[in-house]
Scaffold this active site. Structure first.
Site, mmCIF file in Angstrom:
data_model
loop_
_atom_site.group_PDB
_atom_site.id
_atom_site.type_symbol
_atom_site.label_atom_id
_atom_site.label_comp_id
_atom_site.label_asym_id
_atom_site.label_seq_id
_atom_site.Cartn_x
_atom_site.Cartn_y
_atom_site.Cartn_z
ATOM 1 N N LEU A 77 -115.284 23.467 -22.068
ATOM 2 C CA LEU A 77 -113.986 22.988 -22.555
ATOM 3 C C LEU A 77 -113.268 24.155 -23.208
ATOM 4 C CD1 LEU A 77 -113.195 19.900 -24.753
ATOM 5 C CD2 LEU A 77 -112.948 22.169 -25.757
ATOM 6 N N ASN A 78 -111.935 24.235 -22.987
ATOM 7 C CA ASN A 78 -111.160 25.142 -23.832
ATOM 8 C C ASN A 78 -109.829 24.506 -24.227
ATOM 9 O OD1 ASN A 78 -110.977 26.124 -20.923
ATOM 10 N ND2 ASN A 78 -109.370 27.413 -21.760
ATOM 11 N N ASP A 79 -108.681 25.050 -23.880
ATOM 12 C CA ASP A 79 -107.407 24.665 -24.491
ATOM 13 C C ASP A 79 -107.134 23.160 -24.470
ATOM 14 O OD1 ASP A 79 -107.367 27.390 -24.066
ATOM 15 O OD2 ASP A 79 -105.402 27.433 -23.124
ATOM 16 N N GLN B 218 -108.441 21.714 -20.919
ATOM 17 C CA GLN B 218 -108.994 22.594 -19.904
ATOM 18 C C GLN B 218 -110.501 22.348 -19.812
ATOM 19 O OE1 GLN B 218 -107.085 25.718 -18.180
ATOM 20 N NE2 GLN B 218 -106.117 23.710 -18.204
ATOM 21 N N ARG C 42 -97.513 31.576 -18.107
ATOM 22 C CA ARG C 42 -98.269 30.320 -18.107
ATOM 23 C C ARG C 42 -98.010 29.488 -19.365
ATOM 24 N NH1 ARG C 42 -102.265 34.449 -18.018
ATOM 25 N NH2 ARG C 42 -103.207 34.908 -20.048
ATOM 26 N N ASP C 43 -98.627 28.294 -19.344
ATOM 27 C CA ASP C 43 -98.723 27.389 -20.492
ATOM 28 C C ASP C 43 -97.383 26.766 -20.877
ATOM 29 O OD1 ASP C 43 -101.298 28.459 -20.442
ATOM 30 O OD2 ASP C 43 -100.902 29.863 -22.068
ATOM 31 N N GLU D 153 -99.575 33.875 -25.131
ATOM 32 C CA GLU D 153 -99.839 32.649 -24.396
ATOM 33 C C GLU D 153 -99.856 31.445 -25.332
ATOM 34 O OE1 GLU D 153 -103.518 32.967 -22.291
ATOM 35 O OE2 GLU D 153 -104.739 33.127 -24.087
#
Length: 466
Positions: free
Chosen positions: A39-41, A57, A159-160, A218
């Site tokens: 798992l991340n963001d 994510q 991105r993002d 980011e």
């Protein structure tokens, strides 16, 4: 053209990995974490029709950053969560190397995801598409495809998307790297979500007099709070200072005046959002009751993450607790979500030197000349003195001791502990330090100092995930 589905492999990985992860002594009791994989963001944090949604994510196939999907939880109260179907998988040519981070809004009566489709080429180049997906009646999502190609003058590191509606128009901020490899935040606007126009650069290297600001920014998030606007983002390549910006990549905030029509954000200096070892890629949302809520990833990319012991149990990383943001006297305050009090057991007063390490909340006041030490089962140490706070631990890769600092007068601490994490809120949220640690169990929380500290503690019940 759609790529071959990897859903059967994902389902098999989840079925095989979930029992092992849940049996791990380091798996959190009241924080959100993956049932397997990485798992991340946090992504798409929002409230629609009274229900909270938190996407994230997720690589369900391995504890690495290779295959990025969007996982999905939902909740009625931010305490009891439900697993929802996988929202996005990298199964189209325009997102074949990952459905990267983004946001969620309500558009044309449906929950709509705005995300980055990542594409890498054999020669080492890359590009990025900003894409949409809309919710179906059964809770799955249908991809609508790209709505914004790579803007001219920028590398494939764009991105993002964080999207919001203001004064009858849609706005979007994107993290970016220009062709001179300088970090930027870009502002776009649109009458709907399909045709976007670049307004300009609102933050980053050489914007608002900010020099040497890194090679990539980011996870931007721009929002109003009280009488100001705040921009939160994660600059990569920011120079480390003696006791600030010490993580591989920090998360920062800056306050200022935002002029949407002119595309100008006149902001002040950068401030570290969290001074601990693990905090990155935070995202905020405005709840129906008006609160500005934040959640972050309790991790840092390219740090010691690949040496965390939970990888042997098939999972890695967790979210922070949800926090409430307030703007007071020119300072951003982060406070623990007020709903967390519902997880408390009976209040217990304590004045001693040792406690069994367990998921709990501690609260105590400090005098100006207090000196205090807390040892978390030998895996993490907290030192408090008249200069502020210091967290210390040994690296997972080497035995070298590392430190993180918060500087100021600490008058009150609220400490939230889970099985392998701690979040320390200083002076009712003036500062925060979030860190992972991996103790042996059973372990002890050991207090030291010239003066015994009397505090209140509450054991914390599990945060239910269905």
């Amino acid at each position: 053209m759609s790529l071959p589905s990897r859903l059967p492999a994902i389902l098999q990985a989840v079925m095989q990995g979930q029992p092992q992860a849940l049996a791990d002594s380091h798996y959190p009791q009241w924080h959100l974490a993956p049932v397997n994989g990485l798992l991340n963001d946090p992504n798409g944090f929002c409230q629609v029709a009274g229900r909270y949604h938190l996407f994230y994510q997720w690589n369900p196939l391995a504890c690495d950053h290779t295959y990025k999907c969007w996982g999905h939880w939902s909740s009625a109260d931010l305490l009891h969560w439900r697993h929802e179907p996988i929202a996005l998988m990298p199964d189209e040519e325009y997102d074949r190397n990952g459905c990267y981070s983004g946001s969620a809004v309500e558009f044309e009566g449906a929950l709509t995801l705005c995300y980055t489709g990542n594409v890498k080429f054999p020669d080492g180049g890359r590009t990025a598409w900003q894409c949409l997906a809309t919710e179906n009646a059964d809770g799955t999502f249908r991809k609508l495809g790209p709505v914004l190609p790579l803007p001219e003058g920028y590398t494939g590191h764009v991105r993002d998307p964080k999207v919001w509606r203001q004064d009858g128009r849609w706005y979007m901020v994107l993290g970016a790297q220009d062709v001179q490899q300088r970090g930027k935040v870009l502002l776009f606007t649109a009458s709907d979500l399909r045709e976007w126009r670049l307004v300009g650069e609102i933050a980053g290297h050489d914007v608002n007099g900010l020099a040497n600001a890194g090679y990539m920014w980011e996870c931007p998030d721009l929002f109003p709070l009280a009488d100001t606007h705040l921009l939160i983002c994660c600059p990569q390549g920011l120079a480390r200072e003696a006791q600030r910006f010490l993580n591989t990549y920090p998360a920062v905030w800056m306050a200022g005046r935002f002029d949407a029509e002119r595309g100008i954000f006149d902001h002040g200096p950068l401030h570290e959002l969290d001074s601990g070892f693990e905090f990155y890629a935070p995202q905020t949302m405005q709840a129906d009751d008006g609160r500005r809520l934040l959640v972050g990833w309790m991790g840092v990319p390219d740090g010691d993450e690949m040496h965390q012991p939970t990888r042997a149990q098939g999972w890695i990383h967790q979210m922070t607790c949800v926090r409430e943001l307030e703007w007071q006297a020119g300072t951003l305050y982060q406070r623990p979500l007020r709903e967390l009090v519902a997880l408390r057991g009976e209040a217990q007063g304590w004045c001693g030197q040792t406690l069994p390490l367990a998921p709990m909340e501690l609260a105590f006041d400090l005098s100006p000349d207090s000196t205090l030490g807390l040892d978390f089962a030998g895996a993490l140490q907290l030192t408090v003195n008249r200069d502020g706070l210091r967290l210390s631990r040994r690296g997972l890769q080497t035995a070298e001791m590392h430190h993180r600092y918060w500087r100021g007068e600490a008058r009150r601490l609220r400490i939230f502990i889970d099985r392998s994490s701690v979040e320390i809120f200083i002076n009712d949220g003036e500062g925060v330090m979030s860190s992972r640690f991996f103790p042996g169990y059973p372990g002890q929380l050991i207090f030291s100092g010239a003066t015994p500290v009397a505090f209140c503690r509450w054991l914390l019940r599990p945060c239910m995930v269905e």
